[in-house]
Design an enzyme around this catalytic site. Structure first.
Site, PDB file in Angstrom:
ATOM      1  N   ARG A 157       0.822  -1.209   0.000  1.00  9.56           N
ATOM      2  CA  ARG A 157       0.000   0.000   0.000  1.00  9.56           C
ATOM      3  C   ARG A 157       0.860   1.266   0.000  1.00  9.56           C
ATOM      4  O   ARG A 157       0.430   2.308  -0.501  1.00  9.56           O
ATOM      5  CB  ARG A 157      -0.907   0.013   1.235  1.00  9.56           C
ATOM      6  CG  ARG A 157      -1.816   1.217   1.345  1.00  9.56           C
ATOM      7  CD  ARG A 157      -2.960   1.197   0.377  1.00  9.56           C
ATOM      8  NE  ARG A 157      -3.725  -0.035   0.467  1.00  9.56           N
ATOM      9  CZ  ARG A 157      -5.009  -0.139   0.135  1.00  9.56           C
ATOM     10  NH1 ARG A 157      -5.675   0.919  -0.296  1.00  9.56           N
ATOM     11  NH2 ARG A 157      -5.623  -1.297   0.211  1.00  9.56           N
ATOM     12  N   HIS A 390      -4.838  -4.011   4.889  1.00  3.28           N
ATOM     13  CA  HIS A 390      -4.879  -2.789   4.079  1.00  3.28           C
ATOM     14  C   HIS A 390      -3.462  -2.425   3.640  1.00  3.28           C
ATOM     15  O   HIS A 390      -3.220  -2.086   2.473  1.00  3.28           O
ATOM     16  CB  HIS A 390      -5.515  -1.661   4.885  1.00  3.28           C
ATOM     17  CG  HIS A 390      -5.912  -0.470   4.070  1.00  3.28           C
ATOM     18  ND1 HIS A 390      -5.038   0.570   3.828  1.00  3.28           N
ATOM     19  CD2 HIS A 390      -7.086  -0.144   3.445  1.00  3.28           C
ATOM     20  CE1 HIS A 390      -5.666   1.493   3.097  1.00  3.28           C
ATOM     21  NE2 HIS A 390      -6.891   1.080   2.847  1.00  3.28           N
ATOM     22  N   CYS A 391      -2.500  -2.534   4.568  1.00  4.91           N
ATOM     23  CA  CYS A 391      -1.104  -2.214   4.263  1.00  4.91           C
ATOM     24  C   CYS A 391      -0.524  -3.146   3.205  1.00  4.91           C
ATOM     25  O   CYS A 391       0.312  -2.734   2.395  1.00  4.91           O
ATOM     26  CB  CYS A 391      -0.251  -2.321   5.526  1.00  4.91           C
ATOM     27  SG  CYS A 391      -0.630  -1.125   6.815  1.00  4.91           S
ATOM     28  N   MET A 392      -0.919  -4.406   3.218  1.00 12.27           N
ATOM     29  CA  MET A 392      -0.276  -5.405   2.359  1.00 12.27           C
ATOM     30  C   MET A 392      -0.826  -5.442   0.937  1.00 12.27           C
ATOM     31  O   MET A 392      -0.329  -6.223   0.117  1.00 12.27           O
ATOM     32  CB  MET A 392      -0.420  -6.799   2.980  1.00 12.27           C
ATOM     33  CG  MET A 392       0.396  -7.001   4.232  1.00 12.27           C
ATOM     34  SD  MET A 392       0.500  -8.728   4.732  1.00 12.27           S
ATOM     35  CE  MET A 392      -1.227  -9.086   5.099  1.00 12.27           C
TER      36      MET A 392
END
Length: 401
Positions: A157, A390-392
């Site tokens: 992300r 969400h970050c990945m």
């Protein structure tokens, strides 16, 4: 085609990176600089990531893997030469003789070998570098790595941001991650899977102000939220707002969440999970200054919205009945614990349907009671890098709402 005009439109295509041997280069003595809380166990991290990817593919999402895209981009000798030159130039190598040797080494590699080496780095004691005997290289031999690895790159992300039909290549704040945006720029400009995509860069990677994707939440085709944080500066927000206003957007909301690793990005504290629902961090609600940026004759104007997250999100979405679900519930101890375990960092794969870690039971129960469908998987190793689902993930195509 890139198409991302929301955080919740049904996800059709996403870019992921399955962690590889670069995680084995995370040193206990350098955890802080490498941005990890502990050393991850690769085999288990891969199992966890595979479980994440399976949830996505079972939901009909097309998954593109970064390593495949890198190999595709590096098929061209010209692209490979340009990339190697730029990548090594950004690798803080002080010895010209060592740079020359590394450049020759990289350019002799197959595309597959180059991808592995870019991700895993090269150690100073590598036998292939032992003939670099210049006096200027003596200092470099004291370092563990001649070229540092990229162990954080599975947090897709952050290093490039899909926004509408365009992209932002992130100016990463931390030295350990700065070169990731170079990798993503070559992928998105040269991999075969992007050849029919005409993305404009909404930012200038040479601009010396920080911006990272975890701070950007796309609400609609006219409204975006950006966190002002440890990783994203007010100057960058203004720059991006100007680019967006030139493309028809009408407002950007800036949430000043402070300079703390515990909430390094806005998406650690705020995720959109349905058309009218957000998962959020109640510990900083009421303490965060929120601003609205808008087009003005001078370029970008702004006004002060206040500190109330409900009011700001209601205004940003145009929905006075917006719902906020507190991560960890009402108990501040539970909230702090579940925030640290990425309870507020979830990936929406459709309105009212999200993917998250299984380690935050209070938050998961609250989502369930709110009618949000949640898919979970274990995350004991992936979470050591301080990022959630969400970050990945880097969405490439979402349905329009």
């Amino acid at each position: 085609m890139t198409q991302v005009y929301s955080e919740i439109g049904r996800l059709r295509k996403v870019m992921l990176h399955r962690p590889g041997r670069e995680l084995c280069q995370v040193l206990p003595s350098q955890l802080s600089g490498m941005l990890f809380e502990d050393t991850p166990y690769l085999a288990e991290a891969q199992k966890e990531h595979d479980a994440f990817a399976k949830i996505l593919t079972d939901a009909g999402v097309e998954v593109l893997y970064l390593t495949d895209l890198m190999k595709s981009a590096f098929e061209s000798p010209k692209v490979r030469y340009e990339f190697v030159s730029e990548f090594l130039d950004a690798s803080h190598i002080t010895s010209p003789a060592l740079v020359e040797k590394l450049e020759d080494l990289y350019l002799r590699m197959t595309a597959e070998e180059l991808v592995e080496t870019v991700l895993c780095g090269i150690r100073s004691d590598d036998a292939r570098l032992q003939d670099v005997t210049s006096f200027g290289n003596l200092g470099a031999r004291e370092a563990v790595f001649a070229v540092c690895p990229l162990p954080n790159i599975y947090f897709m992300r952050d290093n490039s941001i899909s926004l509408g039909h365009d992209v932002i290549y992130s100016h990463m704040e931390k030295r350990a991650r700065k070169r990731e945006a170079i990798v993503l720029r070559y992928v998105r400009q040269h991999a075969k899977e992007f050849q029919d995509t005409k993305e404009e860069d909404l930012y200038d990677l040479s601009f010396p102000q920080r911006i990272e994707g975890g701070d950007v939440l796309v609400l609609s085709d006219h409204s975006v939220i950006i966190g002002c944080s440890e990783r994203t500066s007010p100057v960058s927000i203004e720059y991006i707002a100007h680019s967006l206003f030139e493309r028809g957007y009408t407002e950007v909301y800036a949430f000043d969440i402070g300079m703390h690793r515990a909430s390094m990005h806005l998406d650690i504290s705020l995720s959109m999970v349905d058309v009218d629902t957000f998962l959020y961090n109640p510990l900083i609600d009421g303490t965060t200054d929120i601003y609205r940026l808008f087009p003005a004759p001078t370029g970008v104007g702004y006004d002060y919205v206040g500190k109330d997250w409900h009011r700001a999100l209601a205004q940003a979405t145009g929905n006075p009945d917006v719902r906020l679900i507190p991560c960890g519930g009402d108990d501040p101890v539970d909230t702090e614990w579940e925030l640290w375990n990425l309870g507020a960092n979830v990936l929406a794969i459709a309105p009212g349907e999200v993917v998250g870690y299984e380690r935050t039971p209070i938050t998961l129960d609250l989502l369930d009671k709110a009618g949000i469908a949640v898919h979970t998987f274990p995350s004991g190793e992936l979470s050591r890098g301080r990022g959630g689902t969400h970050c990945m993930s880097m969405p490439l195509v979402r349905d329009l709402l």
